[in-house]
Design a protein around this motif. Structure first.
Motif, PDB file in Angstrom:
ATOM      1  N   VAL A   1     -91.681  39.646 112.766  1.00  0.00           N
ATOM      2  CA  VAL A   1     -91.358  39.272 111.389  1.00  0.00           C
ATOM      3  C   VAL A   1     -92.645  38.998 110.613  1.00  0.00           C
ATOM      4  O   VAL A   1     -92.846  39.498 109.507  1.00  0.00           O
TER       5      VAL A   1
ATOM      6  N   GLN B   1     -94.042  41.457 107.430  1.00  0.00           N
ATOM      7  CA  GLN B   1     -94.167  41.047 106.030  1.00  0.00           C
ATOM      8  C   GLN B   1     -95.631  41.003 105.618  1.00  0.00           C
ATOM      9  O   GLN B   1     -95.934  41.137 104.449  1.00  0.00           O
TER      10      GLN B   1
ATOM     11  N   LEU C   1     -91.323  44.212 103.938  1.00  0.00           N
ATOM     12  CA  LEU C   1     -90.484  43.019 103.815  1.00  0.00           C
ATOM     13  C   LEU C   1     -89.045  43.273 104.255  1.00  0.00           C
ATOM     14  O   LEU C   1     -88.459  42.429 104.958  1.00  0.00           O
TER      15      LEU C   1
ATOM     16  N   ALA D   1     -88.925  43.040 107.982  1.00  0.00           N
ATOM     17  CA  ALA D   1     -89.120  41.648 108.389  1.00  0.00           C
ATOM     18  C   ALA D   1     -87.837  40.854 108.171  1.00  0.00           C
ATOM     19  O   ALA D   1     -87.418  40.067 109.037  1.00  0.00           O
ATOM     20  N   ALA D   2     -87.190  41.064 107.027  1.00  0.00           N
ATOM     21  CA  ALA D   2     -85.961  40.345 106.724  1.00  0.00           C
ATOM     22  C   ALA D   2     -84.866  40.698 107.719  1.00  0.00           C
ATOM     23  O   ALA D   2     -84.180  39.826 108.262  1.00  0.00           O
TER      24      ALA D   2
ATOM     25  N   ILE E   1     -89.456  30.320 111.262  1.00  0.00           N
ATOM     26  CA  ILE E   1     -89.826  31.622 110.715  1.00  0.00           C
ATOM     27  C   ILE E   1     -88.770  32.138 109.743  1.00  0.00           C
ATOM     28  O   ILE E   1     -89.087  32.813 108.766  1.00  0.00           O
TER      29      ILE E   1
ATOM     30  N   ILE F   1     -89.777  33.107 106.004  1.00  0.00           N
ATOM     31  CA  ILE F   1     -89.616  34.440 105.422  1.00  0.00           C
ATOM     32  C   ILE F   1     -88.598  34.398 104.276  1.00  0.00           C
ATOM     33  O   ILE F   1     -88.748  35.126 103.287  1.00  0.00           O
TER      34      ILE F   1
END
Lengths: 349, 313, 283
Positions: free
Chosen positions: B273, B277, B283, B286-287, C133, C137
């Motif tokens: 993650v 990002q 992104l 990662a999300a 995390i 994020i």
């Protein structure tokens, strides 16, 4: 006499439970009034409604003929002695007692003077600088009394104030409370589940059951003329006789009521063969249990028709010593019979 | 009485107090508005933004996010073998760490709850809480010092002649690495160390709630200590174990500092993650990847709830 | 997690001795317990020791010699001071925000019963239950989505989010132990809501509030996982430290900073502990 507190058809529910159910009540100014009942009967809720900790769902509460139903506790001229005393642990005894003056912005010197006066009244002025946890239970009780009295309330509410004390202290405090009330002339409303306490202290007693007042009377009135089976049993533990047995004993002649109560101490125990006078009620049974109480013994007697009655007899040497399994006759004078309301009697058993 | 009250206390304050006292629901609402506004917008809003992003994808050529809802990114997460590898590795580590924490915590918690005098109990309590609250990063760094090639642990093993054993262990595939500080074994040790207090505290609390009379009853009925442990103590400790395991499991699953500081070559979810990002600038991926631990933890929470974990929190 | 000491007590507040003289712990239990306790403290000793080592190249043990030199070097570094200042400012502000929001929540949740209560509890613990995390994020996507420049304020916002529950836990535990009759007694004696709060509730929850604030401060000062996402170009002390780990040029300075960070987080934690303990003993 004027009315200090009035309940007009007050109802309070918690969820589906009607804790207080349409109570109508008037407490006179200067009265020592007791609310008596088993736990969950609604007596404490009534007290909390007067203090303002709870708001009723319907009905009105009046203090000195003014409706206070919508007023918060701090706008009501009543003060409370809590069951757990509710002394503030982060304040000294003196600060606790002075608290009612402090929040009214009375000058510090005046606070101190009057708090010490109140402490002297309950004979605890020497304890002023201590913290509540350094006091005994009885002392805490008196501090909480002094704290509640410092605002000179019209009504003092006491929620089981003696419950946490041991027997000897409780008896002393009963006398002290009674004296204090007489001296100050303040209306005392006193909640208790102990019928002895209520009988010995109160001018009038309201007996609560399931959110309703079963009977409101003087102590003597309650004891000698209970209206319902519940009151007869709860105050003094009388024998309640109803149904077929009541019909048979009453003989259908002198009593129309199908239910009545007889106190244990009014029942005479005798040998079965003894014939009886005409003016008494009589029945026969077998002793199933004997409890020795010093001055008197209490005998549980199972009648042949199945009912269980209790008779109390003084424990003198002349008295035959009845034993378990002895067959006995029970008799009592017709004067000792206390007729009960039929409806209430039948729904309480 | 109200008239005598309060020359200095403004009357409007008192009226406001009465207004609120008679409207308890409104009062509670008033108190809750600021925190709920904060958590609702900042936190829940962010979580939704995250979720929304995971349904976008990145354009392979321009490296820009394409704002069109798609499941492509999720498909990428759960179909690419490299990604599945990462998820599996992280999950295995979380399970292993949880089991090890439970094993180490049990005797400590039993000692604290059952045998320690009140002073000893306080000592244990402080001795466990203080390291727990101590700087996370400093603790990780300390372990890097301990596990380093010439660090304390190798020195210790060497001085008792166990260095051969260490070397042999480090040769093992899937566990070892060039040194302890860069092996899965080292990482495992650090994870266990970091989350151990989170297991001990709820466990000790759960055990302390077990009345001593139950154990005496068991002994009285003829159970030997071992039988009492297996049949009475352990079942009653389950809620505490479950509560503690929520922490050990969830914390391991999401961590990316420890794998990158005390690192083995393989990637973990958290690192993925962070890297996607950051340096990779992807992104959406990662999300989508961060949804994996959320789902795993939700599953775990529902299991733990059944074991009574929430009563022991 | 909160600093709630749970001394086992009977109904009257008398401590119950759970130790049972008849049942002595087995040797295994005793050894395991004390070894575990020692294990917890091993890194502390290592960090302190390495701050004084003369070795500036490796992590060799035992250290060849001891020196105070690296403290001088570290104190002269302006980048460390800047990071330290930023971290202290962030922690102070995040603590203040979480004290306000956390105690408001605790006051609302301690007494009343309402339907949304469970959902609110869930919402509160979510930032702790979900891995850092995810929070990190999520905040980052929101920051990018709202086109905010990440920096001081975004760090504070992130820290406040998970510090609220720390304060909340401490305060709500204390408020739940506050007998309702104390508040009733105060109002009964003529104190309105504000006076009751000022004279009764606040003094009772003050130590819990302070302890919660201390823990929130320590947590915020030390936070790295969320901060890395929300910091933008700002460098808090943990971020400085984290970067240093991968550029081992000034390894001895890193060791010194580790000790400093440890001490700075230790003080509020010790204070929080002693506050909680003295309050528990008084009541």
């Amino acid at each position: 006499m004027t009315t200090a507190i009035e309940f007009r058809d007050v109802t309070k529910c918690y969820g589906n439970v009607r804790a207080v159910d349409g109570v109508r009540l008037q407490i006179e100014a200067g009265e020592f009034f007791a609310m008596l009942g088993p736990s969950g009967s609604g007596k404490t809720t009534c007290l909390r409604l007067i203090a303002g900790f709870e708001a009723p769902d319907s009905g009105q509460i009046l203090l000195d003929d003014n409706a206070v139903t919508a007023l918060p506790p701090y706008e009501r001229d009543v003060n409370t002695v809590f069951q757990d005393y509710a002394l503030f642990p982060h304040m000294t005894v003196l600060e606790n007692v002075a608290y009612g003056l402090r929040v009214r912005k009375v000058s510090r010197a005046e606070q101190q003077r009057r708090a010490l006066e109140m402490l002297a009244l309950v004979k605890l002025d020497a304890m002023a600088p201590r913290r509540p946890h350094q006091l005994s239970g009885g002392q805490r009780q008196r501090v909480s009394l002094a704290r509640a009295l410092i605002n000179q309330p019209r009504v003092l509410l006491l929620d089981e104030p003696l419950g946490a004390l041991d027997l000897k202290l409780r008896e002393e405090m009963q006398i002290e409370l009674k004296n204090l009330q007489r001296r100050l002339g303040i209306t005392f409303v006193f909640v208790t589940h102990d019928q002895g306490e209520a009988l010995s202290m109160a001018d009038r007693i309201a007996v609560f059951d399931r959110g309703r007042i079963e009977q409101l009377d003087t102590p003597r009135g309650l004891y000698t003329r209970p209206n319902t089976a519940f009151v007869a049993k709860f105050v003094g533990g009388a024998n309640v006789i109803e149904g077929a047995l009541a019909q048979r004993l009453a003989g259908g002649a002198s009593h129309d009521a199908p239910a009545f109560a007889v106190r244990a101490e009014n029942i005479l125990l005798g040998d079965v063969r003894n014939s009886a006078a005409t003016d008494v009620m009589r029945c026969e049974g077998t002793i199933v249990d004997v409890q020795y109480h010093g001055a008197a013994s209490r005998y549980q007697v199972r009648l042949s028709s199945g009912e269980l009655l209790t008779a109390a007899a003084p424990d003198s040497i002349h008295q035959a010593h009845w034993r378990v399994d002895s067959a006995v006759s029970l008799s009592w004078s017709r004067d000792a019979v206390m007729p009960l309301q039929a409806a209430a009697a039948s729904n309480s058993t | 009485m109200s008239a005598t009250a309060a020359a200095a206390h403004p009357a409007w304050l008192r009226r406001a107090s009465t207004f609120l006292y008679c409207r308890p629901t409104f009062y509670v609402l008033l108190l809750l508005i600021p925190p709920l506004l904060w958590l609702g917008t900042v936190y829940i809003g962010s979580l939704f933004a995250l979720l929304a992003n995971s349904f976008y994808a990145i354009d392979e050529f321009t490296a820009r996010i394409v704002y069109e809802p798609t499941l492509a990114t999720f498909r990428q997460v759960i179909t690419q073998p490299a990604h599945l590898d990462i998820i599996q590795r992280t999950l295995l580590m979380a399970v292993a760490v949880t089991i090890a924490c439970a094993g180490i915590a049990l005797p400590i918690a039993i000692y604290m709850a059952r045998y320690a005098s009140s002073r000893m109990k306080a000592l244990f309590y402080v001795g466990i809480t203080l390291p727990m609250w101590m700087s996370y990063l400093v603790k990780v760094y300390a372990w890097r010092l301990i596990l380093a090639k010439q660090g304390i642990l190798s020195w210790l093993l060497e001085s008792i002649g166990f260095d051969r054993v260490l070397d042999a262990v480090l040769q093992l595939p899937g566990v070892g690495g060039p040194s302890l500080a860069s092996s899965y074994l080292g990482m495992f040790v650090v994870f266990v160390y970091m989350w151990l207090p989170y297991m001990i505290l709820p466990l000790a609390a759960a055990l302390e709630r077990v009345p001593e009379s139950l154990l005496q009853a068991s002994a009285d009925l003829g159970a030997r200590p071992r039988q009492t442990f297996w049949h009475v103590t352990l079942p009653l400790a389950v809620p505490g174990l479950a509560a503690g395991s929520i922490f050990t499991f969830s914390l391991t699953l999401g961590d990316y500092i420890i794998p990158s500081v005390v690192g083995a070559p393989g990637y973990f979810i958290g690192m993925m993650v962070y890297q996607q990002q950051g340096t990779a600038g992807n992104l959406p991926l990662a999300a989508a990847f961060s949804v994996v631990p959320i789902v795993l933890i939700m599953i775990y929470l529902s299991l733990a709830k059944r074991a009574g974990a929430f009563d022991a929190l | 997690m909160r600093f709630e000491r749970r001394p086992s007590t009977d109904g009257n507040g008398q401590p119950v001795r759970s130790s049972n003289a008849a049942a002595r712990p087995s040797l295994f239990i005793r050894v395991a317990a004390f070894a575990g306790l020692a294990f917890m403290h091993l890194p502390v000793l290592v960090i302190v020791l390495y701050a004084f080592t003369t070795d500036d190249r490796t992590y060799a043990f035992p250290p060849p010699g001891l020196t105070l030199h690296w403290f001088d070097v570290a104190f002269a570094r302006s980048d460390i001071w800047a990071a330290m200042r930023l971290s202290l400012r962030v922690a102070a502000l995040a603590t203040l925000c979480s004290i306000i929001l956390g105690s408001l929540t605790a006051l609302a949740m301690s007494r009343s019963r309402f339907r949304a209560k469970e959902s609110i509890t869930f919402l509160l613990i979510l930032p702790l239950a979900l891995p850092g995390i995810v929070t990190g994020i999520a905040l980052l996507t929101a920051i990018k989505f709202a086109s905010i420049d990440p920096g001081f304020w975004t760090i504070v916002a992130g820290h406040t989010t998970f510090c609220i529950v720390i304060v909340y836990n401490n305060v709500v535990a204390r408020l739940r132990r506050l007998p309702p009759s104390w508040i009733e007694a105060s109002m009964d004696l003529g104190a309105d809501g504000w006076q009751t709060f000022r004279y009764i509730v606040l003094p009772q929850m003050a130590t819990a509030l302070l302890a919660g604030g201390m823990l929130a401060f320590a947590l915020s000062f030390d936070e790295i996982i969320v901060t890395l996402f929300t910091a933008g170009h700002e460098r808090t002390l943990p971020i400085w430290f984290f970067n240093e780990l991968f550029r081992p040029r000034d390894r001895p300075v890193t060791n010194v900073v580790a000790v400093v960070v440890m001490v700075v987080t230790f003080i509020p934690i010790l204070l929080a502990y002693s506050l909680t303990r003295s309050a528990d003993e008084r009541n």
